[in-house]
Design an enzyme around this catalytic site. Sequence first.
Site, PDB file in Angstrom:
ATOM      1  CE1 TYR A 181       0.268   1.929   4.276  1.00  0.00           C
ATOM      2  CE2 TYR A 181       1.069  -0.328   4.432  1.00  0.00           C
ATOM      3  CZ  TYR A 181       0.976   0.955   4.956  1.00  0.00           C
ATOM      4  OH  TYR A 181       1.598   1.269   6.141  1.00  0.00           O
ATOM      5  CE  LYS A 236       3.216   3.274   3.246  1.00  0.00           C
ATOM      6  NZ  LYS A 236       3.685   3.496   4.626  1.00  0.00           N
ATOM      7  CD  GLU A 255      10.572   2.019  10.425  1.00  0.00           C
ATOM      8  OE1 GLU A 255      10.624   3.013   9.677  1.00  0.00           O
ATOM      9  OE2 GLU A 255      10.307   0.877  10.019  1.00  0.00           O
ATOM     10  CG  LEU A 291       8.656   2.615   4.562  1.00  0.00           C
ATOM     11  CD1 LEU A 291       8.619   1.493   3.540  1.00  0.00           C
ATOM     12  CD2 LEU A 291       7.246   3.099   4.879  1.00  0.00           C
TER      13      LEU A 291
END
Length: 289
Positions: free
Chosen positions: A32, A146, A178, A202
């Site tokens: 996505y 992702k 993260e 990411l």
Amino acid sequence: MTKVLINEKLVEENEANVPYNDRGYNFGDGIYEYVRVYNNRLFTARAHFERLLRSANEIGLELNYTVDGLIELVQELISANKVVTGGVYIQVTRGVAHRDHAFPTPSVQTMITGFTKSYDRPYKNLEEGINAVTTEDIRWLRCDIKSLNLLGNVLAKEYATKYNAQEAIQHRGDTVTEGSSSNAYAIKDGVIYTHPTNNLILNGITRKVIKDIAESNDIPFKEEAFSVDFLKQADEVIVSSTSIEVMPVVKLDGDNVGDGQVGPITKKLQEGFTNYIENNEEIAQEINR
């Protein structure tokens, strides 16, 4: 009535259905992207959809779209819903098939869906900052994709919510990776530190914008791993994403970050980000209306 995208067709929200045997529903077998809209303009759309195509390639998903084709598709959806400021979510799965872990043979048509949301920039939090907590990173080892597999992220965000925080900053052992839905940065002695782009994080599109702003303002930007203790001793901490932009963290695990106020480098980055939104034609795509 709100329009929703189902396999290149715009349908009314109450008519939008996805089959029970879609592989995204059964396995999280899909990818996505979420693209921001500011002042009737798609923001960094090209970078987002380049990343979507990369994610598709990494999981062996045959996605017969170009970046321009995807931009055209979301422009139509945004225009139909008259989104001025908000965002658009696009999801692609491997499609509808008999439930079997292996890829369908022969391959089936991918399922692409999308929806929009109208909302303003998070001005109050940008000005005052948010609270965050630290938690162990329990996600899989391909966070650079992702994908729809977000259970680890969901559990981290729920952990933050239980402690009245808005974000959870994750770490593998002692190394900060993260946030649950953001990239994370420690600012110390005028230098911005953030985890290098590898399989453990990411590579955020907003992260790329922040890096560009830092370099334009001669602010050192170091992509290297740092510890939880280093994070807690930072002068400033920020997290970033498409939704929250350049978000200051003023409390971490209940303690003040620095003096507990939004710091000068964070403010400089925020100012630069607003300038990007308003002025940078290269990363803003005009919506046809």
